[in-house]
Design a protein around this motif. Structure first.
Motif, PDB file in Angstrom:
ATOM      1  N   ASP A  20       0.852  -1.189   0.000  1.00  0.00           N
ATOM      2  CA  ASP A  20       0.000   0.000   0.000  1.00  0.00           C
ATOM      3  C   ASP A  20       0.882   1.230   0.000  1.00  0.00           C
ATOM      4  O   ASP A  20       1.804   1.321   0.813  1.00  0.00           O
ATOM      5  CB  ASP A  20      -0.836   0.051   1.285  1.00  0.00           C
ATOM      6  CG  ASP A  20      -2.292  -0.156   1.048  1.00  0.00           C
ATOM      7  OD1 ASP A  20      -2.746   0.031  -0.086  1.00  0.00           O
ATOM      8  OD2 ASP A  20      -2.973  -0.512   2.013  1.00  0.00           O
ATOM      9  N   LYS A  25       4.046   7.041   2.672  1.00  0.00           N
ATOM     10  CA  LYS A  25       4.305   5.862   3.500  1.00  0.00           C
ATOM     11  C   LYS A  25       4.005   4.599   2.713  1.00  0.00           C
ATOM     12  O   LYS A  25       3.044   4.528   1.965  1.00  0.00           O
ATOM     13  CB  LYS A  25       3.460   5.904   4.764  1.00  0.00           C
ATOM     14  CG  LYS A  25       3.826   7.054   5.668  1.00  0.00           C
ATOM     15  CD  LYS A  25       3.082   6.976   6.957  1.00  0.00           C
ATOM     16  CE  LYS A  25       3.505   8.142   7.837  1.00  0.00           C
ATOM     17  NZ  LYS A  25       2.897   8.074   9.135  1.00  0.00           N
ATOM     18  N   HIS A  27       3.274   0.488   3.151  1.00  0.00           N
ATOM     19  CA  HIS A  27       2.828  -0.502   4.127  1.00  0.00           C
ATOM     20  C   HIS A  27       2.781  -1.863   3.434  1.00  0.00           C
ATOM     21  O   HIS A  27       1.988  -2.082   2.516  1.00  0.00           O
ATOM     22  CB  HIS A  27       1.447  -0.120   4.669  1.00  0.00           C
ATOM     23  CG  HIS A  27       0.971  -1.026   5.752  1.00  0.00           C
ATOM     24  ND1 HIS A  27      -0.227  -1.678   5.676  1.00  0.00           N
ATOM     25  CD2 HIS A  27       1.534  -1.400   6.927  1.00  0.00           C
ATOM     26  CE1 HIS A  27      -0.387  -2.412   6.758  1.00  0.00           C
ATOM     27  NE2 HIS A  27       0.672  -2.261   7.529  1.00  0.00           N
ATOM     28  N   TRP A  28       3.645  -2.772   3.868  1.00  0.00           N
ATOM     29  CA  TRP A  28       3.729  -4.123   3.317  1.00  0.00           C
ATOM     30  C   TRP A  28       2.852  -5.063   4.122  1.00  0.00           C
ATOM     31  O   TRP A  28       2.864  -5.038   5.341  1.00  0.00           O
ATOM     32  CB  TRP A  28       5.155  -4.637   3.392  1.00  0.00           C
ATOM     33  CG  TRP A  28       6.109  -3.981   2.453  1.00  0.00           C
ATOM     34  CD1 TRP A  28       6.807  -2.838   2.686  1.00  0.00           C
ATOM     35  CD2 TRP A  28       6.490  -4.435   1.162  1.00  0.00           C
ATOM     36  NE1 TRP A  28       7.591  -2.564   1.608  1.00  0.00           N
ATOM     37  CE2 TRP A  28       7.415  -3.526   0.661  1.00  0.00           C
ATOM     38  CE3 TRP A  28       6.126  -5.534   0.390  1.00  0.00           C
ATOM     39  CZ2 TRP A  28       8.006  -3.682  -0.593  1.00  0.00           C
ATOM     40  CZ3 TRP A  28       6.699  -5.690  -0.845  1.00  0.00           C
ATOM     41  CH2 TRP A  28       7.624  -4.764  -1.332  1.00  0.00           C
ATOM     42  N   ARG A  29       2.116  -5.937   3.413  1.00  0.00           N
ATOM     43  CA  ARG A  29       1.319  -6.977   4.059  1.00  0.00           C
ATOM     44  C   ARG A  29       1.385  -8.240   3.216  1.00  0.00           C
ATOM     45  O   ARG A  29       1.702  -8.193   2.031  1.00  0.00           O
ATOM     46  CB  ARG A  29      -0.139  -6.550   4.191  1.00  0.00           C
ATOM     47  CG  ARG A  29      -0.335  -5.369   5.105  1.00  0.00           C
ATOM     48  CD  ARG A  29      -1.767  -5.023   5.297  1.00  0.00           C
ATOM     49  NE  ARG A  29      -2.361  -4.642   4.016  1.00  0.00           N
ATOM     50  CZ  ARG A  29      -3.672  -4.575   3.809  1.00  0.00           C
ATOM     51  NH1 ARG A  29      -4.507  -4.856   4.781  1.00  0.00           N
ATOM     52  NH2 ARG A  29      -4.152  -4.218   2.650  1.00  0.00           N
ATOM     53  N   CYS A  30       1.056  -9.362   3.835  1.00  0.00           N
ATOM     54  CA  CYS A  30       0.987 -10.623   3.102  1.00  0.00           C
ATOM     55  C   CYS A  30      -0.171 -11.451   3.652  1.00  0.00           C
ATOM     56  O   CYS A  30      -0.606 -11.271   4.785  1.00  0.00           O
ATOM     57  CB  CYS A  30       2.294 -11.399   3.178  1.00  0.00           C
ATOM     58  SG  CYS A  30       2.726 -11.984   4.805  1.00  0.00           S
ATOM     59  N   GLN A  31      -0.659 -12.345   2.802  1.00  0.00           N
ATOM     60  CA  GLN A  31      -1.743 -13.247   3.179  1.00  0.00           C
ATOM     61  C   GLN A  31      -1.347 -14.646   2.733  1.00  0.00           C
ATOM     62  O   GLN A  31      -1.168 -14.900   1.546  1.00  0.00           O
ATOM     63  CB  GLN A  31      -3.042 -12.821   2.506  1.00  0.00           C
ATOM     64  CG  GLN A  31      -4.232 -13.628   2.929  1.00  0.00           C
ATOM     65  CD  GLN A  31      -5.504 -13.178   2.227  1.00  0.00           C
ATOM     66  OE1 GLN A  31      -5.474 -12.753   1.085  1.00  0.00           O
ATOM     67  NE2 GLN A  31      -6.610 -13.274   2.924  1.00  0.00           N
ATOM     68  N   TRP A  38      -4.838 -10.714   6.756  1.00  0.00           N
ATOM     69  CA  TRP A  38      -3.614 -10.097   6.280  1.00  0.00           C
ATOM     70  C   TRP A  38      -2.743  -9.796   7.489  1.00  0.00           C
ATOM     71  O   TRP A  38      -3.228  -9.426   8.536  1.00  0.00           O
ATOM     72  CB  TRP A  38      -3.929  -8.797   5.546  1.00  0.00           C
ATOM     73  CG  TRP A  38      -4.538  -9.030   4.207  1.00  0.00           C
ATOM     74  CD1 TRP A  38      -5.858  -9.131   3.934  1.00  0.00           C
ATOM     75  CD2 TRP A  38      -3.849  -9.210   2.978  1.00  0.00           C
ATOM     76  NE1 TRP A  38      -6.044  -9.362   2.590  1.00  0.00           N
ATOM     77  CE2 TRP A  38      -4.815  -9.405   1.983  1.00  0.00           C
ATOM     78  CE3 TRP A  38      -2.512  -9.212   2.610  1.00  0.00           C
ATOM     79  CZ2 TRP A  38      -4.486  -9.601   0.647  1.00  0.00           C
ATOM     80  CZ3 TRP A  38      -2.189  -9.396   1.281  1.00  0.00           C
ATOM     81  CH2 TRP A  38      -3.175  -9.599   0.321  1.00  0.00           C
ATOM     82  N   ARG A  39      -1.432  -9.963   7.333  1.00  0.00           N
ATOM     83  CA  ARG A  39      -0.527  -9.626   8.421  1.00  0.00           C
ATOM     84  C   ARG A  39       0.605  -8.749   7.874  1.00  0.00           C
ATOM     85  O   ARG A  39       0.922  -8.786   6.685  1.00  0.00           O
ATOM     86  CB  ARG A  39       0.023 -10.872   9.090  1.00  0.00           C
ATOM     87  CG  ARG A  39       0.799 -11.774   8.201  1.00  0.00           C
ATOM     88  CD  ARG A  39       1.258 -13.006   8.934  1.00  0.00           C
ATOM     89  NE  ARG A  39       1.974 -13.866   7.996  1.00  0.00           N
ATOM     90  CZ  ARG A  39       2.737 -14.850   8.354  1.00  0.00           C
ATOM     91  NH1 ARG A  39       2.885 -15.130   9.620  1.00  0.00           N
ATOM     92  NH2 ARG A  39       3.345 -15.578   7.452  1.00  0.00           N
ATOM     93  N   ASP A  40       1.173  -7.972   8.756  1.00  0.00           N
ATOM     94  CA  ASP A  40       2.261  -7.079   8.362  1.00  0.00           C
ATOM     95  C   ASP A  40       3.458  -7.888   7.889  1.00  0.00           C
ATOM     96  O   ASP A  40       3.782  -8.932   8.442  1.00  0.00           O
ATOM     97  CB  ASP A  40       2.671  -6.175   9.518  1.00  0.00           C
ATOM     98  CG  ASP A  40       1.616  -5.130   9.827  1.00  0.00           C
ATOM     99  OD1 ASP A  40       0.766  -4.864   8.960  1.00  0.00           O
ATOM    100  OD2 ASP A  40       1.653  -4.576  10.927  1.00  0.00           O
ATOM    101  N   TYR A  41       4.101  -7.380   6.887  1.00  0.00           N
ATOM    102  CA  TYR A  41       5.305  -7.992   6.321  1.00  0.00           C
ATOM    103  C   TYR A  41       6.436  -7.005   6.587  1.00  0.00           C
ATOM    104  O   TYR A  41       6.587  -6.007   5.889  1.00  0.00           O
ATOM    105  CB  TYR A  41       5.079  -8.231   4.822  1.00  0.00           C
ATOM    106  CG  TYR A  41       6.146  -9.024   4.129  1.00  0.00           C
ATOM    107  CD1 TYR A  41       6.299 -10.376   4.376  1.00  0.00           C
ATOM    108  CD2 TYR A  41       6.978  -8.431   3.193  1.00  0.00           C
ATOM    109  CE1 TYR A  41       7.258 -11.122   3.719  1.00  0.00           C
ATOM    110  CE2 TYR A  41       7.941  -9.160   2.529  1.00  0.00           C
ATOM    111  CZ  TYR A  41       8.074 -10.504   2.794  1.00  0.00           C
ATOM    112  OH  TYR A  41       9.029 -11.237   2.139  1.00  0.00           O
ATOM    113  N   THR A  42       7.198  -7.250   7.623  1.00  0.00           N
ATOM    114  CA  THR A  42       8.115  -6.232   8.135  1.00  0.00           C
ATOM    115  C   THR A  42       9.475  -6.184   7.446  1.00  0.00           C
ATOM    116  O   THR A  42      10.127  -5.145   7.483  1.00  0.00           O
ATOM    117  CB  THR A  42       8.341  -6.435   9.646  1.00  0.00           C
ATOM    118  OG1 THR A  42       8.773  -7.776   9.865  1.00  0.00           O
ATOM    119  CG2 THR A  42       7.057  -6.190  10.416  1.00  0.00           C
TER     120      THR A  42
END
Length: 79
Positions: A20, A25, A27-31, A38-42
């Motif tokens: 996103d 900014k 914002h990385w996420r993965c499913q 969805w969870r954060d992909y740090t």
């Protein structure tokens, strides 16, 4: 702006990546599976950044995004 693609690796199998871009900014996420949250992909890898840059450059060529967003992804979110 949203960028989505599928990724495959030996450890997790096939899963969906999501980047996103909102303001300045990222914002990385993965499913991992279809109905999981969805969870954060740090820690995106170099491969993830390369794929995101490829997709955002394609969007820029089709006039779906701005040069500023392309530059932001190219700089990997750093100012």
């Amino acid at each position: 702006m949203e960028l989505r693609w599928w990724k495959r690796d030996d450890e997790n199998g096939k899963y969906q990546m999501h980047l996103d871009v909102f303001g300045k900014k990222l914002h990385w996420r993965c499913q991992m599976k279809r109905f999981e949250p969805w969870r954060d992909y740090t820690n995106p890898t170099d491969e993830d950044w390369d794929k995101a840059l490829e997709l955002v450059e394609n969007c820029y060529q089709r006039r779906l995004t701005t040069k500023e967003i392309v530059d932001l992804v190219r700089r990997r979110g750093a100012r």
